[in-house]
Design a protein around this motif. Structure first.
Motif, PDB file in Angstrom:
ATOM      1  N   ASN A  38       0.857  -1.179   0.000  1.00 36.60           N
ATOM      2  CA  ASN A  38       0.000   0.000   0.000  1.00 36.60           C
ATOM      3  C   ASN A  38       0.893   1.228   0.000  1.00 36.60           C
ATOM      4  O   ASN A  38       1.968   1.222   0.604  1.00 36.60           O
ATOM      5  CB  ASN A  38      -0.867   0.039   1.261  1.00 36.60           C
ATOM      6  CG  ASN A  38      -1.974  -0.986   1.249  1.00 36.60           C
ATOM      7  OD1 ASN A  38      -2.110  -1.771   0.322  1.00 36.60           O
ATOM      8  ND2 ASN A  38      -2.774  -0.996   2.301  1.00 36.60           N
ATOM      9  N   GLU A  60      -6.880   5.867   5.028  1.00 40.92           N
ATOM     10  CA  GLU A  60      -7.024   4.412   4.869  1.00 40.92           C
ATOM     11  C   GLU A  60      -5.760   3.691   5.336  1.00 40.92           C
ATOM     12  O   GLU A  60      -5.829   2.667   6.020  1.00 40.92           O
ATOM     13  CB  GLU A  60      -7.296   4.049   3.401  1.00 40.92           C
ATOM     14  CG  GLU A  60      -8.653   4.469   2.897  1.00 40.92           C
ATOM     15  CD  GLU A  60      -8.776   4.345   1.377  1.00 40.92           C
ATOM     16  OE1 GLU A  60      -9.876   4.003   0.929  1.00 40.92           O
ATOM     17  OE2 GLU A  60      -7.783   4.584   0.652  1.00 40.92           O
ATOM     18  N   LEU A  64      -5.410   0.969   8.735  1.00 34.27           N
ATOM     19  CA  LEU A  64      -4.883  -0.397   8.718  1.00 34.27           C
ATOM     20  C   LEU A  64      -3.674  -0.520   9.648  1.00 34.27           C
ATOM     21  O   LEU A  64      -3.508  -1.531  10.333  1.00 34.27           O
ATOM     22  CB  LEU A  64      -4.521  -0.822   7.290  1.00 34.27           C
ATOM     23  CG  LEU A  64      -4.146  -2.284   7.099  1.00 34.27           C
ATOM     24  CD1 LEU A  64      -5.266  -3.227   7.549  1.00 34.27           C
ATOM     25  CD2 LEU A  64      -3.798  -2.565   5.638  1.00 34.27           C
ATOM     26  N   GLY A  69      -2.308  -4.145  10.831  1.00 33.02           N
ATOM     27  CA  GLY A  69      -2.490  -4.863   9.585  1.00 33.02           C
ATOM     28  C   GLY A  69      -1.287  -4.865   8.656  1.00 33.02           C
ATOM     29  O   GLY A  69      -1.400  -5.314   7.511  1.00 33.02           O
ATOM     30  N   TYR A  70      -0.136  -4.360   9.114  1.00 29.60           N
ATOM     31  CA  TYR A  70       1.055  -4.320   8.266  1.00 29.60           C
ATOM     32  C   TYR A  70       2.180  -5.160   8.865  1.00 29.60           C
ATOM     33  O   TYR A  70       2.368  -5.188  10.079  1.00 29.60           O
ATOM     34  CB  TYR A  70       1.573  -2.885   8.102  1.00 29.60           C
ATOM     35  CG  TYR A  70       0.687  -2.020   7.233  1.00 29.60           C
ATOM     36  CD1 TYR A  70       0.650  -2.201   5.853  1.00 29.60           C
ATOM     37  CD2 TYR A  70      -0.117  -1.032   7.786  1.00 29.60           C
ATOM     38  CE1 TYR A  70      -0.158  -1.416   5.051  1.00 29.60           C
ATOM     39  CE2 TYR A  70      -0.930  -0.241   6.989  1.00 29.60           C
ATOM     40  CZ  TYR A  70      -0.948  -0.443   5.625  1.00 29.60           C
ATOM     41  OH  TYR A  70      -1.751   0.331   4.827  1.00 29.60           O
ATOM     42  N   PRO A  84       0.836  -5.156   3.633  1.00 27.19           N
ATOM     43  CA  PRO A  84      -0.284  -5.760   4.360  1.00 27.19           C
ATOM     44  C   PRO A  84       0.010  -7.219   4.727  1.00 27.19           C
ATOM     45  O   PRO A  84       0.482  -7.997   3.895  1.00 27.19           O
ATOM     46  CB  PRO A  84      -1.444  -5.677   3.369  1.00 27.19           C
ATOM     47  CG  PRO A  84      -1.044  -4.634   2.380  1.00 27.19           C
ATOM     48  CD  PRO A  84       0.456  -4.707   2.298  1.00 27.19           C
ATOM     49  N   GLN A  86      -2.076  -9.844   5.748  1.00 29.58           N
ATOM     50  CA  GLN A  86      -2.978 -10.928   5.373  1.00 29.58           C
ATOM     51  C   GLN A  86      -2.626 -11.560   4.035  1.00 29.58           C
ATOM     52  O   GLN A  86      -2.539 -12.778   3.916  1.00 29.58           O
ATOM     53  CB  GLN A  86      -4.426 -10.437   5.363  1.00 29.58           C
ATOM     54  CG  GLN A  86      -5.409 -11.545   5.061  1.00 29.58           C
ATOM     55  CD  GLN A  86      -6.858 -11.065   5.108  1.00 29.58           C
ATOM     56  OE1 GLN A  86      -7.152  -9.962   5.536  1.00 29.58           O
ATOM     57  NE2 GLN A  86      -7.757 -11.912   4.641  1.00 29.58           N
TER      58      GLN A  86
END
Length: 186
Positions: A38, A60, A64, A69-70, A84, A86
């Motif tokens: 991202n 945004e 995250l 989320g990183y 990211p 996931q």
């Protein structure tokens, strides 16, 4: 594929040719996947959202980050960049070797979190050649070029912390070196 893939930290200075090498790696080895980072920066000509980067707003991006989320994230030249978690985990679980094509700040974070990561630093043949490549892109202002060159000098000092270093003087040679490193590591 039943085996877990290899996480590859793939770093180098802006303009060193990481993206060009990566295109060839992806073409030659069907087991390699590139983690799509991202970023809050604007797309360059020809860049496709979700392919080269996921272009997100600062809000945004930070949401995250706040949600853990990183794998890593950093600010570089007034823009945020991050990997990211996931998607990377899904690819590794599926047996793919996942390349994190990230900048040096993020690379140091990854090495701290994952001491056994396969780390590869792409080097320019010289600072002068790096400057020629940055200018040749025609995508940055003079101020940004100066900023990237100053940052490159700091980044090159960190290259010794990487397990492998590959000089991108000749594209085919550099690609073969990276593939050889990956094959030995497998």
């Amino acid at each position: 594929m039943n085996n877990r893939g290899i996480l590859v930290l793939y770093t180098g200075c802006s303009g060193v040719g990481k993206g060009t090498i990566m295109k060839e790696l992806l073409r030659r080895d069907p087991n390699i996947r590139l983690s799509v980072s991202n970023t809050t920066r604007e797309p360059r000509d020809g860049e496709i959202d979700g392919v080269h980067y996921r272009f997100v707003t600062r809000e945004e991006f930070l949401a995250l980050a706040d949600a853990d989320g990183y794998i890593e994230y950093a600010e570089y030249c007034d823009n945020l960049y991050g990997t990211p978690k996931q998607h990377v985990e899904e690819l590794l679980a599926a047996g793919y070797d996942v390349f994190l094509e990230i900048e040096v700040q993020g690379g140091l974070q990854v090495m701290e979190q994952f001491p056994d990561v396969l780390s590869i630093f792409i080097l320019p043949p010289s600072i002068e050649e790096l400057e020629n490549r940055l200018r040749g892109r025609g995508t940055e202002t003079e101020e940004v070029i100066r900023q990237r060159l100053a940052e490159a000098k700091n980044e090159l000092a960190v290259a010794q912390q990487y397990r492998f270093r590959v000089v991108n003087d000749d594209l085919n040679t550099a690609v073969n070196e990276v593939l050889d490193i990956l094959q030995r590591y497998r």
